[in-house]
Design an enzyme around this catalytic site. Structure first.
Site, PDB file in Angstrom:
ATOM      1  CG  ASP A  32      34.928   7.407  24.829  1.00  0.00           C
ATOM      2  OD1 ASP A  32      35.252   7.360  23.673  1.00  0.00           O
ATOM      3  OD2 ASP A  32      36.021   6.930  25.456  1.00  0.00           O
ATOM      4  CG  ASN A  88      37.510   9.656  14.429  1.00  0.00           C
ATOM      5  OD1 ASN A  88      37.304  10.695  13.900  1.00  0.00           O
ATOM      6  ND2 ASN A  88      37.797   9.149  15.601  1.00  0.00           N
ATOM      7  CD  GLN A  95      36.656   2.903  12.286  1.00  0.00           C
ATOM      8  OE1 GLN A  95      36.902   3.119  11.039  1.00  0.00           O
ATOM      9  NE2 GLN A  95      35.693   2.188  12.842  1.00  0.00           N
ATOM     10  CG  HIS A 101      32.582   4.497  17.357  1.00  0.00           C
ATOM     11  ND1 HIS A 101      33.256   3.445  16.753  1.00  0.00           N
ATOM     12  CD2 HIS A 101      33.628   5.424  17.594  1.00  0.00           C
ATOM     13  CE1 HIS A 101      34.724   4.070  16.850  1.00  0.00           C
ATOM     14  NE2 HIS A 101      34.829   5.004  17.275  1.00  0.00           N
ATOM     15  CG  HIS A 103      33.639   9.871  19.210  1.00  0.00           C
ATOM     16  ND1 HIS A 103      34.549   9.364  20.090  1.00  0.00           N
ATOM     17  CD2 HIS A 103      34.213   9.280  18.038  1.00  0.00           C
ATOM     18  CE1 HIS A 103      35.220   8.481  19.755  1.00  0.00           C
ATOM     19  NE2 HIS A 103      35.186   8.301  18.371  1.00  0.00           N
TER      20      HIS A 103
HETATM   21  P1  5GP Z   1      37.904   5.945  17.590  1.00  0.00           P
HETATM   22  O1  5GP Z   1      39.115   6.438  17.955  1.00  0.00           O
HETATM   23  O2  5GP Z   1      37.488   4.240  16.878  1.00  0.00           O
HETATM   24  O3  5GP Z   1      36.735   6.943  16.951  1.00  0.00           O
HETATM   25  O4  5GP Z   1      37.070   5.844  19.085  1.00  0.00           O
HETATM   26  C1  5GP Z   1      37.064   4.798  19.936  1.00  0.00           C
HETATM   27  C2  5GP Z   1      36.495   5.341  21.240  1.00  0.00           C
HETATM   28  O5  5GP Z   1      36.002   4.071  22.086  1.00  0.00           O
HETATM   29  C3  5GP Z   1      37.647   5.848  22.007  1.00  0.00           C
HETATM   30  O6  5GP Z   1      37.303   7.112  22.414  1.00  0.00           O
HETATM   31  C4  5GP Z   1      37.792   4.948  23.390  1.00  0.00           C
HETATM   32  O7  5GP Z   1      38.207   5.762  24.590  1.00  0.00           O
HETATM   33  C5  5GP Z   1      36.767   4.296  23.394  1.00  0.00           C
HETATM   34  N1  5GP Z   1      36.504   2.869  23.838  1.00  0.00           N
HETATM   35  C6  5GP Z   1      37.313   1.860  23.498  1.00  0.00           C
HETATM   36  N2  5GP Z   1      37.083   0.532  24.212  1.00  0.00           N
HETATM   37  C7  5GP Z   1      35.960   1.039  25.043  1.00  0.00           C
HETATM   38  C8  5GP Z   1      35.396   0.298  26.143  1.00  0.00           C
HETATM   39  O8  5GP Z   1      35.519  -0.867  25.895  1.00  0.00           O
HETATM   40  N3  5GP Z   1      34.379   1.094  26.671  1.00  0.00           N
HETATM   41  C9  5GP Z   1      33.946   2.515  26.506  1.00  0.00           C
HETATM   42  N4  5GP Z   1      32.897   2.641  27.107  1.00  0.00           N
HETATM   43  N5  5GP Z   1      34.705   3.083  25.451  1.00  0.00           N
HETATM   44  C10 5GP Z   1      35.687   2.320  24.841  1.00  0.00           C
END
Ligand code: 5GP
Ligand code: ZN
Length: 135
Positions: A32, A88, A95, A101, A103
């Site tokens: 991440d 999420n 989300q 995805h 985590h």
């Molecule tokens: P969510 O909040 O949707 O459950 O998590 C999205 C996650 O994706 C966040 O922890 C954020 O840091 C990660 N993330 C978003 N864009 C990118 C990206 O371009 N590359 C990587 N490696 N992580 C990303």
């Protein structure tokens, strides 16, 4: 199916470079970019699914098996003390990227990552309401 406007589709397909920990025909596991702790990783299916409401059952099952494999492997690699597996669904649940995805968040004793939630109290009223509705 892929979504041309989805960043995780592009990362999963290898069109955008990422720090990849693991890859097979169905998934890519990446670090991440905004880690909660050292080693925070994301399991991305290569097919586009918005979230858990949308993902097919076989891929969902495979994702959880992969989570188990990665947690075991990364615990050895990182020397962490535990793991949170978080997933999420929709904006209200935090989300921000609308491609399914999981985590994988390594935990270290006293890491003060801030991950967690405030606990409430299960009242009889709410308990009975839910148990009645689920029948
Ligand atoms: P969510 O909040 O949707 O459950 O998590 C999205 C996650 O994706 C966040 O922890 C954020 O840091 C990660 N993330 C978003 N864009 C990118 C990206 O371009 N590359 C990587 N490696 N992580 C990303
Ligand atoms: Zn996607």
């Amino acid at each position: 199916m892929k979504d041309n406007n989805c960043i995780f589709c592009k990362i999963a397909a290898g069109e955008i470079p990422s720090a990849t920990l693991y890859e097979d025909d169905d998934f890519r596991v990446i670090l991440d970019q905004g880690p909660a702790t050292k080693g925070h990783a994301l399991i991305l299916p290569k097919e586009h699914y918005r979230n858990l409401y949308d993902i097919d059952e076989e891929t969902a099952a495979k994702a959880f098996l992969l989570a188990k494999k990665m947690v075991k492997k990364m615990t050895d690699v990182l020397g962490c003390d535990g793991y949170n597996v978080v997933q999420n669904n929709e904006e209200a649940a935090g989300q921000t990227v609308f491609h399914f995805h999981m985590h994988l968040i390594p935990r270290y004793k006293d890491d003060n990552s801030g991950f967690g939630w405030n606990t409430g109290e299960l009242t009889d009223e709410v308990k009975n309401e839910i148990l009645e509705k689920i029948k």
